[in-house]
Design an enzyme around this catalytic site. Structure first.
Site, mmCIF file in Angstrom:
data_model
loop_
_atom_site.group_PDB
_atom_site.id
_atom_site.type_symbol
_atom_site.label_atom_id
_atom_site.label_comp_id
_atom_site.label_asym_id
_atom_site.label_seq_id
_atom_site.Cartn_x
_atom_site.Cartn_y
_atom_site.Cartn_z
ATOM 1 N N ARG A 1 0.834 -1.190 0.000
ATOM 2 C CA ARG A 1 0.000 0.000 0.000
ATOM 3 C C ARG A 1 0.877 1.251 0.000
ATOM 4 O O ARG A 1 1.932 1.282 0.640
ATOM 5 C CB ARG A 1 -0.866 -0.025 1.271
ATOM 6 N N THR B 1 -9.545 0.487 -9.603
ATOM 7 C CA THR B 1 -8.545 -0.389 -9.020
ATOM 8 C C THR B 1 -8.619 -1.589 -9.933
ATOM 9 O O THR B 1 -9.497 -1.646 -10.790
ATOM 10 C CB THR B 1 -8.991 -0.673 -7.573
ATOM 11 N N THR C 1 -3.861 -0.663 -7.326
ATOM 12 C CA THR C 1 -4.678 0.502 -7.656
ATOM 13 C C THR C 1 -3.867 1.766 -7.848
ATOM 14 O O THR C 1 -2.763 1.903 -7.304
ATOM 15 C CB THR C 1 -5.700 0.736 -6.513
ATOM 16 N N ASP D 1 -7.803 8.325 0.088
ATOM 17 C CA ASP D 1 -8.365 7.250 0.921
ATOM 18 C C ASP D 1 -8.158 7.494 2.418
ATOM 19 O O ASP D 1 -8.652 6.730 3.247
ATOM 20 C CB ASP D 1 -7.784 5.890 0.520
ATOM 21 N N SER E 1 -7.689 0.997 3.126
ATOM 22 C CA SER E 1 -8.147 0.470 1.835
ATOM 23 C C SER E 1 -9.347 -0.437 2.049
ATOM 24 O O SER E 1 -9.604 -0.901 3.158
ATOM 25 C CB SER E 1 -7.016 -0.333 1.193
ATOM 26 N N SER E 2 -10.069 -0.686 0.963
ATOM 27 C CA SER E 2 -11.132 -1.690 0.986
ATOM 28 C C SER E 2 -10.764 -2.908 0.140
ATOM 29 O O SER E 2 -11.583 -3.813 -0.018
ATOM 30 C CB SER E 2 -12.423 -1.096 0.422
ATOM 31 N N GLY F 1 -13.303 -1.249 -6.855
ATOM 32 C CA GLY F 1 -14.600 -0.640 -6.552
ATOM 33 C C GLY F 1 -14.661 0.151 -5.265
ATOM 34 O O GLY F 1 -15.748 0.354 -4.727
ATOM 35 N N GLY F 2 -13.509 0.637 -4.740
ATOM 36 C CA GLY F 2 -13.556 1.453 -3.533
ATOM 37 C C GLY F 2 -14.298 0.737 -2.416
ATOM 38 O O GLY F 2 -14.095 -0.452 -2.182
HETATM 39 N N1 GLY Z 1 -8.351 2.806 -3.672
HETATM 40 C C1 GLY Z 1 -9.304 1.826 -3.342
HETATM 41 C C2 GLY Z 1 -9.015 1.112 -2.073
HETATM 42 O O1 GLY Z 1 -7.870 1.048 -1.682
HETATM 43 O O2 GLY Z 1 -9.911 0.621 -1.436
#
Ligand code: GLY
Length: 585
Positions: free
Chosen positions: A101, A392, A410, A432, A461-462, A482-483
């Site tokens: 990340r 992403t 992403t 985020d 993050s998701s 998809g966030g």
């Molecule tokens: N940028 C999408 C996530 O990290 O959830």
């Protein structure tokens, strides 16, 4: 099983002429292979991964090759200027995760995205030089390769170099997308327009060749010089110099300090299956397990499974009871996401409790099986009286030995910050983070402490790359972009296989639903429920938004049969250029 979809798999068996057990299933595009398979958002990137498998590479080698190739062929989200997560399960049953990340630059501050009135200035994280986090992709891929690769590093990077230098033919979809990006997110940045604009001007059309020589140069340097060239070599120099010139934040010190981290996976069980997924700083694994554990406590899954608390054997994807329970458990899981989850190196996260069956039973006990609850009431302790982008990308890999990789990475928004340096796009992942301390509203803003900006911290993050096993044997590899919708999209596929008795194509194709605590609205892809079921849910008190397009996520998935040792891959047809590929004999 009202929505169980029946597919006729007419296999075009290549084995007859090749002697290899590789077949292409038609008309539903499941690719069945016993020699490994790669499925991603771009078929040429899947080709790159499959070619690496054919050379004797491991699933991780193929994943690294696919990730670098997507940086060329899928510019909206494939990247070397972003970050992500990789879940790896070896055929011997051991599993690990790699967290690559992005991190907040050392010069970032908790108030850096507030304007003079103290309001969130969303535009500052949407695009431009102050939006990127320190990229992690190259370090993460290098760490995965060092630990689990069989081929030389250059061999897994070079397919991407070739794609960038020689170019590739644009599909109609990618041509249109590039034309759109050139008049929006990329338009303010001359280097970005020069990189992605059509030579000689005019609009891209299907069949045009996109060549990316600067990206090819950067990738070639990475192929020959390793990740150091990106973090301490000329690429770092170039990135830092341009950041300085444009009053951006990322410095050479940020790049030199960046390290990927190997972390223990988040694990859980559901209906006799085991899940292996990503822990914080992703919320994905925790949200999925909180959801599944509550569903199990509520008896969603049938008596045919071995679930704790399973009750009536009637799990049906599209009936009002299932959909009501899915909204209610998602509401509670996402509330805990907002309350607790951030970078574990900075925040105390009660992970063991969040993942426990006992806690899920307590949450589930508060659910009325006939009435919607109120997100505002449930979360009033954090509420104080903007959207994550879908761009992403996820890919799944299984090799001939049954080693598996589930990778989601992403740039945050499509084309990230819009800024190109040294030939590659930089992310806008700083968006985020929570941008205003204490400000959590009934829309999208969350201001709880766990995810406030701090120098060197990873943003929440998701992303939910997941590997599912049964009885210790590999079963499913999936994930999605998809966030905040990601955990629900991935669950849609996981539940298809583990609770609704679907094959991989049906589970990927099935219409998806999403609820994320706030805003207190459930979105339903078309076909997720009949008009009568929608009416019943509204009568229970749910706010439902019907989404006519099938556009929630992009879950390229593989189902594995450990008995026959065959992988069955389904690309997500929501993504027009996607494809599954097996090694060519
Ligand atoms: N940028 C999408 C996530 O990290 O959830």
């Amino acid at each position: 099983m009202a929505m169980r979809q029946k597919y006729v798999v007419a296999a075009l068996v290549l084995a007859a002429c090749t002697g290899k057990a590789v077949s292409i299933a038609t008309p539903v595009d499941e690719l069945v292979s016993s020699t490994g398979v790669v499925v991603s958002a771009h078929h040429l990137a899947s080709d790159a991964g499959a070619a690496v498998l054919a050379k004797g590479g491991s699933a991780v080698d193929a994943a690294v090759a696919t990730a670098f190739a997507l940086a060329v062929t899928y510019p909206a989200a494939g990247n070397i200027g972003g970050g992500g997560f990789m879940v790896i399960r070896q055929a011997d049953g051991t599993a690990t995760t790699i967290d690559y990340r992005e991190k907040a630059p050392l010069r970032s501050t908790p108030t850096m995205y507030l304007d003079a009135t103290g309001a969130i200035a969303a535009s500052a994280t949407d695009s431009g030089w102050r939006a990127p986090g320190v990229p992690g992709t190259v370090r993460g891929l290098a760490m995965a390769h060092e630990k689990f690769g069989k081929l030389a590093w250059a061999d897994v990077v070079m397919p991407a170099v070739q794609l960038a230098e020689e170019g590739f033919a644009l599909s109609e979809s990618l041509a249109g997308e590039l034309n759109g990006a050139l008049t929006s997110i990329l338009a303010s940045f001359p280097a970005s327009v020069a990189t992605y604009g059509k030579p000689g001007g005019g609009a891209w059309v299907a069949g045009d060749t996109l060549r990316l020589p600067q990206l090819g140069r950067a990738l070639r340097a990475i192929a020959t010089g390793g990740p150091e060239v990106f973090y301490t070599g000329w690429i770092a120099d170039s990135l830092a110099a341009q950041m300085r010139a444009h009053r951006g934040l990322i410095s050479r010190a940020d790049l030199a300090a960046y390290q990927a981290v190997e972390r223990e996976p988040v694990r859980g069980t559901f209906n006799g299956y085991e899940l292996i997924s990503m822990g914080p700083p992703s919320s994905g694994g925790v949200v999925m397990m909180l959801t599944l554990n509550q569903l199990e406590a509520l008896g969603l899954v049938g008596a045919d499974g071995s679930a704790d608390g399973s009750a009536d054997g009637s799990a049906d994807r599209s009936d009002a009871r299932t959909l009501h329970l899915r909204i209610e458990v998602a509401r509670r899981a996402y509330l805990d996401r907002a309350r607790w989850i951030g970078d574990p190196d900075f925040s105390e996260i009660p992970l063991a409790r969040l993942l426990s069956k006992e806690y899920a039973r307590e949450l589930a006990a508060g659910i009325d099986t006939a009435q919607a609850s109120s997100s505002a009431e449930l979360g009033k302790d954090i509420l104080t009286p903007m959207a994550e982008s879908p761009q992403t990308t996820h890919f799944s890999v299984v090799d001939a030995e049954g080693n598996a990789v589930s990778n989601t990475y992403t740039l945050e928004s499509g084309y990230g910050s819009g800024v190109v340096v040294a030939g590659f796009l930089l992310n806008n992942e700083m968006g985020d983070f929570s941008k205003k301390s204490g400000y959590t509203n009934t829309g999208w803003a969350i201001g709880t402490p766990a995810n406030l900006i701090a120098p060197g911290k990873r943003m929440l993050s998701s992303m939910s790359p997941v590997i599912v096993t049964k009885g210790g044997a590999l079963r499913l590899v999936t994930g999605s972009p998809g966030g905040r919708t990601i955990p629900n999209t991935v669950l849609n596929v996981v539940l298809g296989v583990t609770a609704f008795g679907e094959g991989v194509r049906a589970a990927v194709d099935a219409p998806r639903i999403h609820h994320q605590w706030m805003p207190d609205t459930a979105s339903f892809e078309s076909g997720a429920a009949t008009p009568a079921v929608l009416a019943a849910l509204r009568a229970m008190g749910h706010q439902i938004k019907e989404v006519t397009a099938r556009s929630q996520g992009d879950a390229h998935s593989i189902l594995f049969d450990a008995t026959t040792r065959t992988a069955r891959a389904a690309n997500d047809r929501r993504s027009p250029d996607s494809g599954a590929r097996a090694p060519k004999p």
